[in-house]
Design an enzyme around this catalytic site. Structure first.
Site, mmCIF file in Angstrom:
data_model
loop_
_atom_site.group_PDB
_atom_site.id
_atom_site.type_symbol
_atom_site.label_atom_id
_atom_site.label_comp_id
_atom_site.label_asym_id
_atom_site.label_seq_id
_atom_site.Cartn_x
_atom_site.Cartn_y
_atom_site.Cartn_z
ATOM 1 C CD GLU A 1 -7.736 -8.427 8.527
ATOM 2 O OE1 GLU A 1 -6.674 -7.836 8.165
ATOM 3 O OE2 GLU A 1 -8.918 -7.759 8.373
ATOM 4 C CG HIS B 1 -9.290 -5.894 5.541
ATOM 5 N ND1 HIS B 1 -9.620 -5.733 6.830
ATOM 6 C CD2 HIS B 1 -10.167 -4.918 4.712
ATOM 7 C CE1 HIS B 1 -10.317 -4.719 6.928
ATOM 8 N NE2 HIS B 1 -10.681 -4.468 5.540
ATOM 9 C CB CYS C 1 -9.507 -1.288 7.421
ATOM 10 S SG CYS C 1 -10.753 -0.637 5.834
#
Lengths: 251, 192
Positions: free
Chosen positions: B176, B174, B76
């Site tokens: 994650e 993202h 990001c």
């Protein structure tokens, strides 16, 4: 293509998931982490946790829960309920929440929206609006829907966006818990009036209701609780159905 | 050991959790020695570009990141800072990738917030991933398409969803926060 989001909401009281009807008659709906994990596996796009009994003494328990949620789930989640200050927001965000939602506190102190978004970015700040249709107008209520604010929902949504909100979570109190469908009219008005994402909430009862809110309004997400908690609408089935209706959705 | 760069942009809890859940040990650090000796370095970030860049420079971390030789993954804002420049606060970047970071034109909702798929994909980061897979994006600025682009996503216009040059990898989304698909991409990086 950017997908529409299906968002289960978990109301949290004393670290349990609970569900009320029209903001009252609260019943137990299970362990929030187990439920959250189940939703992730089923394909939920985001989760919202609202601490409905948040008080200062409970703050520590909530941050603990947020920490556990962050460790267990790998999709974005929002935490709200009793966030009254930048400090409160900081505690929740630094425990691992992706976004915080503010409701009553932002109405009483609109600058709070700006403070939090300056510190953590607009994408972190969800302004939750509880609205009720009164005398021909969609008005804003606060404090769990108990107190009338005199604000028109469209005006408040625009102001919140101007102040730095990254998203509006719009709950129709008339529809909440009824399972009679989302309040498409006000959702449409607000989602056309602001240039930030709007999540529709309150009233989901069938998969067709989700299709309707995505087809008739610019909402980019739809939130529901009991139809998911009690298994009336399995998320995979809902998402497959929406796909057949040509609504962009993540399978 | 996987080092996660500690700096003034957002919290790193989610990245740390995801890497640990994949079975790797992590250290969140801005210590030069620890960064240089880590097996991999992750450069996360949620925040504002110019203030993050200023902080990196003040700490000398800009030089340190550029000189890393092990696989590095920017996520990001981390990715955006690895580009030549950013319109966000009109700042220069680390110049690792030959791309400018520009603001999305406001012809649709900005930020892009939500799950989006790819229109092209290549490279080791995307082993086992296909164009239909969705990842989670939250951003108002995007990296233009350049020779280092290894994944493209469409929102308002086509932009770089991932970049790679030598040992430097980066994703705009993202991983994650992107459920199973994201973990697979993260795992592909960790296995490099």
């Amino acid at each position: 293509m950017l997908k529409k989001r299906i968002i289960p909401c978990l109301d949290i009281k004393d670290n349990r998931t609970v569900k009320g009807i029209n903001f009252e008659n609260i019943v137990d709906a299970g362990d929030p982490i187990e439920l959250a994990q189940r939703y992730v596996l089923e394909g939920a796009d985001e989760l919202v946790f609202l601490d409905i009994t948040a008080t200062q003494e409970k703050r520590k328990t909530l941050t603990e829960l947020v920490r556990k949620i962050a460790a267990e789930i790998n999709i974005p989640f929002t935490v709200g309920g009793g966030i009254n200050s930048l400090e409160d927001a900081k505690a929740i965000i630094e425990s691992g929440a992706d976004k915080i939602s503010v409701n009553s506190a932002a109405i009483l102190n609109p600058e709070l929206i700006t403070e939090i978004s300056k510190q953590y970015g607009n994408q972190c700040v969800v302004v939750a609006i509880d609205t009720k249709f009164v005398n021909g107008e969609w008005m804003v209520f606060r404090s769990g829907g108990k107190i009338s604010t005199g604000l028109k929902a469209v005006d408040w949504a625009k102001k919140a966006a101007d102040l730095g909100a990254g998203e509006i979570l719009l709950t129709s109190m008339n529809n909440d818990g009824t399972r009679a469908g989302f309040a498409c009219e006000i959702t449409k008005q607000i989602s056309e009036a602001v240039s930030i994402p709007v999540i529709a909430s309150g009233g989901a009862g069938t998969r067709e209701h989700f299709a309707e809110v995505f087809q008739e309004t610019n909402a980019t997400g739809a939130l529901a609780a009991s139809v998911f908690h009690f298994g009336q609408i399995p998320i995979p089935e809902l998402k497959n159905y929406l796909k057949t209706q040509n609504i962009p959705i993540r399978i | 050991m996987i080092a996660i760069l500690k700096y003034n942009a957002g919290n790193v809890t989610s990245v740390e959790n995801a890497v640990q859940n994949l079975g790797y040990s992590t250290i969140v650090t801005d210590d030069v020695k620890a960064l240089r000796s880590a097996d991999k370095v992750i450069f996360p970030g949620v925040g504002e570009a110019s203030s993050a860049m200023k902080y990196l420079k003040e700490k000398g971390l800009d030089q340190v990141i550029r000189a890393l030789t092990q696989p590095v993954l920017g996520i990001c804002l981390g990715m955006q800072l690895m580009c030549d420049s950013s319109e966000e606060g009109e700042t220069e970047g680390l110049g690792i990738f030959d791309a400018k970071v520009l603001k999305f034109p406001a012809t649709a909702l900005v930020p892009q917030m939500g799950w989006n798929n790819f229109t092209s994909l290549k490279g080791k980061l995307f082993d086992g991933i296909n164009l239909e897979n969705d990842c989670y994006f939250v951003h108002s600025y995007y990296a233009e398409i350049c020779p280092d682009t290894v994944a493209v996503t469409d929102y308002i216009l086509p932009f770089s969803a991932a970049l790679q040059k030598n040992n430097f990898y980066a994703t705009q989304f993202h991983p994650e926060k992107s459920a199973k698909i994201g973990l697979q991409i993260l795992n592909n990086f960790l296995k490099l």
